[in-house]
Design a protein around this motif. Structure first.
Motif, mmCIF file in Angstrom:
data_model
loop_
_atom_site.group_PDB
_atom_site.id
_atom_site.type_symbol
_atom_site.label_atom_id
_atom_site.label_comp_id
_atom_site.label_asym_id
_atom_site.label_seq_id
_atom_site.Cartn_x
_atom_site.Cartn_y
_atom_site.Cartn_z
ATOM 1 N N ALA A 1 0.838 -1.201 0.000
ATOM 2 C CA ALA A 1 0.000 0.000 0.000
ATOM 3 C C ALA A 1 0.872 1.249 0.000
ATOM 4 O O ALA A 1 0.624 2.201 -0.754
ATOM 5 C CB ALA A 1 -0.930 -0.001 1.212
ATOM 6 N N GLU A 2 1.904 1.248 0.843
ATOM 7 C CA GLU A 2 2.762 2.424 0.907
ATOM 8 C C GLU A 2 3.469 2.650 -0.418
ATOM 9 O O GLU A 2 3.589 3.782 -0.906
ATOM 10 C CB GLU A 2 3.786 2.254 2.031
ATOM 11 N N SER B 1 2.379 1.712 -3.334
ATOM 12 C CA SER B 1 1.386 2.208 -4.295
ATOM 13 C C SER B 1 1.260 3.706 -4.194
ATOM 14 O O SER B 1 1.193 4.405 -5.204
ATOM 15 C CB SER B 1 0.007 1.602 -4.016
ATOM 16 N N VAL B 2 1.240 4.202 -2.949
ATOM 17 C CA VAL B 2 1.089 5.640 -2.756
ATOM 18 C C VAL B 2 2.315 6.374 -3.283
ATOM 19 O O VAL B 2 2.199 7.391 -3.980
ATOM 20 C CB VAL B 2 0.835 5.949 -1.272
ATOM 21 N N GLY C 1 2.447 6.029 -7.011
ATOM 22 C CA GLY C 1 1.323 6.800 -7.531
ATOM 23 C C GLY C 1 1.634 8.286 -7.555
ATOM 24 O O GLY C 1 1.301 9.006 -8.503
ATOM 25 N N LEU C 2 2.315 8.765 -6.494
ATOM 26 C CA LEU C 2 2.711 10.168 -6.450
ATOM 27 C C LEU C 2 3.601 10.512 -7.642
ATOM 28 O O LEU C 2 3.459 11.563 -8.271
ATOM 29 C CB LEU C 2 3.492 10.439 -5.170
ATOM 30 N N TRP D 1 -5.242 5.809 -6.158
ATOM 31 C CA TRP D 1 -4.241 6.368 -5.241
ATOM 32 C C TRP D 1 -4.901 6.751 -3.921
ATOM 33 O O TRP D 1 -4.370 6.493 -2.833
ATOM 34 C CB TRP D 1 -3.580 7.570 -5.900
ATOM 35 N N MET D 2 -6.101 7.355 -4.026
ATOM 36 C CA MET D 2 -6.790 7.760 -2.821
ATOM 37 C C MET D 2 -7.228 6.560 -1.994
ATOM 38 O O MET D 2 -7.267 6.630 -0.766
ATOM 39 C CB MET D 2 -7.990 8.631 -3.177
ATOM 40 N N PHE E 1 -5.569 3.773 -1.645
ATOM 41 C CA PHE E 1 -4.423 3.300 -0.860
ATOM 42 C C PHE E 1 -3.952 4.342 0.139
ATOM 43 O O PHE E 1 -3.420 3.994 1.198
ATOM 44 C CB PHE E 1 -3.306 2.814 -1.786
ATOM 45 N N ALA E 2 -4.154 5.608 -0.170
ATOM 46 C CA ALA E 2 -3.882 6.633 0.842
ATOM 47 C C ALA E 2 -4.834 6.452 2.014
ATOM 48 O O ALA E 2 -4.425 6.576 3.178
ATOM 49 C CB ALA E 2 -4.047 8.032 0.237
#
Lengths: 95, 221, 227
Positions: free
Chosen positions: B82-83, B85-86, B89-90, B121-122, B124-125
Motif C-alpha cells: 500500500a505504501e 502504491s502511494v 502513484g505520487l 491512489w486515494m 491506498f492513501a
C-alpha cells in the motif's frame, strides 16, 4: 494590548486603501486585438526540456529519498529491537 | 521473511545499475514524431504506472490472505505494498501532468486513466490513513480497504473510462514500434527490480515494528 | 437463506422502530441535505438559472454527503449503547446483521430521497417526470451500491479512532463507480436533449455494480467484524 491592536488595524487599513488607489490608476485593458509577431509567437510555444528534466528529477528524488528514509527507519527500529531484547534477557527471566 | 531480507541489498544494487544505464538505453530510442522530446517522460512514467497497479494487486491479495487467514507476513506485505502504491502513484501523478502540459496544453483534463489513477491512489492513501489513525485493530480494517480497492479497481477504471468515452484515447502500448519497445521494457524491468527490493524492505520494517511492540509488551510483563 | 433474511428483517425492524421513536436521523439528515443543496445553489446557479448538468450533480452530491452522515450516525448509536457486540453475539449469521443494517439504512435514505428529489427538481427546474421509473431505478440502484459499501465500512469503523473523517476518506474513492453511474444516468435524463438509452445503460451497469458490491461486502463482513 488594545492600543497595539488599534495601531495595527490603522496601518493595515492605510495599506489596503493605498493599494486600491494605485490599482484604480492602472491602464485600462485594450478593447481591440492586435496580432502577435512571428518572434513573439515562437516564444509562446513551451520548450520541452524543463518538463522532461523536472519529470526525471522527480522520479529520481522521490525514489532515492524514499529508499533513504526507509533504510533509516528500518535501522532505527531494529536497533531498538536489539536493545529491548537485551534488556529482556539481561537481568534474567522473571517468575 | 529472513530470506527476503537477504535479497534486498543485491536487488537494490541491480536496480541502481539499471537506473544508471537507463538514460543511455532510452537515448537509443527514436523521438516520437508528434511529441518530440517530451515523450521521453513516457519511459519512466508508464513503468511507474504499471508498477503502481501491480502493487495495488499485491496489496489486495495480501489483504485478502490476512483477512481470511490472519497471517502476519501477509499483513506486512499488504502495508508495504500500500505504501509503495502511494509513493509510485505520487510519481505517476507528478510526471503525468508535466507530460500533459507540453503535449496537450493543459495540466489536467480528467482523462480516464489519470482520473482512475487518482481514485486508486486515494484508496491506498485511505488504507495508510486508516492504519495510522484508526487506532488498535486497524490492520483488519485496512485489509478490508485493500481488498475492496483491488476488486473495485477494474470497475473504477471502467466507469471512469465510460464517462470519458466521448473523447477516447486509445492505448499506445500494444502498437509500440520496436525501437521504442526495447527501452520501455528495460525501464519496466528496472522499476520492477526496485519495487521488489522496496517491498521486502518495507515489509521487513513492518515485521520489525511488530516484533518491537511485542518485545515492549513482554518487558512490561 | 430464509432464516438469514428473517433475522435481517428483525434487525432492520429494530433499527426502524428506534428511529421512529426519536426521528433523529431522518430530521437531521434531511436538513443536512437541504443545507448542502443551498450551498450548491450559490455555486452552480448563474443569473437565476442552474448551469448545465447542475441538478443531477447537486442531487447526487447531496445524497452522498447526507448518506455518509446517516451511516455514521446510525452506527454511532450502536456504539453508544454498546449494542453492536450484542448483535454480533446473537445466534444469527453475521450476514444477517449486515443485511439488517443495510435494509434499515436503505429505508432511511429512501425516505430522505423521497423528500430531496422533488425539492431539487423544484429549485433547479429538473424534469423529474420525464422518465420517473428510470429515475427511480437509478436512484435506487445508486443508493443500494453506496449503502452496501458504506454499511460495511461504517460497521468496521465503529470502534476505530478518527472514524468521523475516516469514513468518507475510505468510502468515497471506493464508491466512485456507483456515483459516476448514478450521476451520469441522471444527467442524461435531465439534459436538454435527453438520452434514455444511455441512462438505461448506466442503470444496467449500476445493477451489475450493486451485485458485485453487495456480494463482496457480505463476504468480507464476517472476517472483519471478528475480533
Amino acid at each position: 494590548m488594545v492600543r497595539k491592536i488599534r495601531t495595527w488595524l490603522a496601518v493595515s487599513m492605510l495599506v489596503v486603501l493605498s493599494c486600491a488607489a494605485v490599482g484604480a490608476q492602472q491602464k485600462p485593458t485594450p478593447n481591440e486585438f492586435t496580432p502577435m509577431s512571428a518572434e513573439e509567437q515562437a516564444s509562446e510555444v513551451l520548450p520541452a526540456t524543463p518538463f522532461v528534466f523536472t519529470a526525471y528529477a522527480i522520479v529520481w528524488l522521490v525514489l532515492i529519498g524514499y529508499v533513504f528514509v526507509l533504510w533509516r527507519r528500518v535501522s532505527k527500529v531494529e536497533r531498538e529491537l536489539l536493545d529491548v531484547n537485551a534488556r529482556l534477557t539481561g537481568p534474567g527471566s522473571r517468575p | 521473511m529472513r530470506f527476503a531480507t537477504r535479497l534486498v541489498p543485491p536487488l537494490l544494487v541491480v536496480a541502481a545499475v539499471m537506473f544508471a544505464a537507463a538514460p543511455f538505453v532510452i537515448d537509443t530510442a527514436p523521438y516520437e514524431s508528434s511529441m518530440g522530446l517530451i515523450q521521453r517522460i513516457f519511459y519512466f512514467h508508464v513503468p511507474v504506472g504499471i508498477v503502481m497497479l501491480v502493487s495495488g494487486l499485491v496489496c489486495g491479495v495480501a489483504s485478502a490472505v490476512y483477512l481470511f487467514r490472519r497471517s502476519p507476513v501477509a499483513d506486512y506485505l499488504a502495508v508495504a505494498a500500500a505504501e509503495l502504491s502511494v509513493v509510485f502513484g505520487l510519481i505517476v501523478l507528478a510526471t503525468g501532468p508535466l507530460w500533459a502540459r507540453k503535449a496537450w496544453g493543459v495540466w489536467w483534463d480528467w482523462d480516464a486513466r489519470l482520473t482512475s489513477t487518482v481514485v486508486m491512489w486515494m484508496v491506498f492513501a485511505a488504507y495508510l490513513l486508516l492504519r495510522r489513525f484508526g487506532g488498535p485493530g486497524s490492520e483488519v480494517l485496512s485489509a478490508a480497504v485493500g481488498l475492496f480497492g483491488m476488486v473495485l479497481s477494474p470497475f473504477v477504471y471502467w466507469s471512469v473510462n465510460f464517462w470519458r468515452t466521448l473523447h477516447p484515447k486509445t492505448s499506445v502500448l500494444p502498437t509500440l514500434p520496436s525501437p521504442m519497445l526495447g527501452p520501455m521494457l528495460f525501464c519496466l524491468a528496472a522499476f520492477f527490480v526496485l519495487y521488489v527490493a522496496l517491498l521486502f524492505l518495507r515489509a521487513r520494517l513492518a515485521s520489525a515494528q511488530a516484533a518491537l511492540e511485542q518485545a515492549y509488551l513482554s518487558v512490561e510483563d | 437463506m430464509k432464516d438469514v433474511l428473517r433475522a435481517a428483517w428483525l434487525i432492520a425492524q429494530k433499527d426502524l422502530r428506534v428511529e421512529a421513536r426519536s426521528r433523529e436521523l431522518i430530521y437531521t439528515t434531511i436538513f443536512f441535505a437541504m443545507a448542502c443543496v443551498l450551498i450548491f445553489a450559490f455555486a452552480f446557479v448563474r443569473d437565476g438559472r442552474p448551469i448545465e448538468h447542475a441538478p443531477a450533480g447537486i442531487l447526487w452530491v447531496a445524497i452522498v454527503f447526507s448518506g455518509t452522515l446517516a451511516l455514521a450516525r446510525a452506527f454511532e448509536r450502536e456504539r453508544q449503547s454498546e449494542t453492536l457486540r450484542a448483535l454480533l453475539l446473537a445466534p444469527s449469521e453475521r450476514a444477517a446483521v449486515y443485511l439488517g443494517k443495510l435494509f434499515a439504512v436503505l429505508i432511511l435514505l429512501a425516505a430522505v430521497e423521497a423528500l430531496l428529489v422533488p425539492i431539487v427538481g423544484l429549485l433547479f427546474q429538473a424534469p423529474l417526470l420525464r422518465a420517473p421509473w428510470l429515475l427511480a431505478g437509478l436512484l435506487a440502484s445508486g443508493t443500494i451500491g453506496f449503502a452496501a459499501v458504506g454499511t460495511l465500512f461504517a460497521a468496521m469503523l465503529v470502534r476505530a479512532q478518527s472514524r468521523d473523517v475516516l469514513l468518507p476518506v475510505v468510502l468515497y474513492p471506493l464508491t466512485v463507480p456507483v456515483i459516476i453511474g448514478g450521476l451520469q444516468g441522471t444527467a442524461f435524463i435531465f439534459a436538454a436533449e435527453p438520452n434514455f438509452d444511455m441512462a438505461r445503460l448506466w442503470l444496467s451497469m449500476l445493477v451489475f455494480f450493486d451485485a458485485v458490491f453487495v456480494t463482496l461486502a457480505l463476504w468480507t463482513f464476517a472476517p472483519v467484524m471478528t475480533e
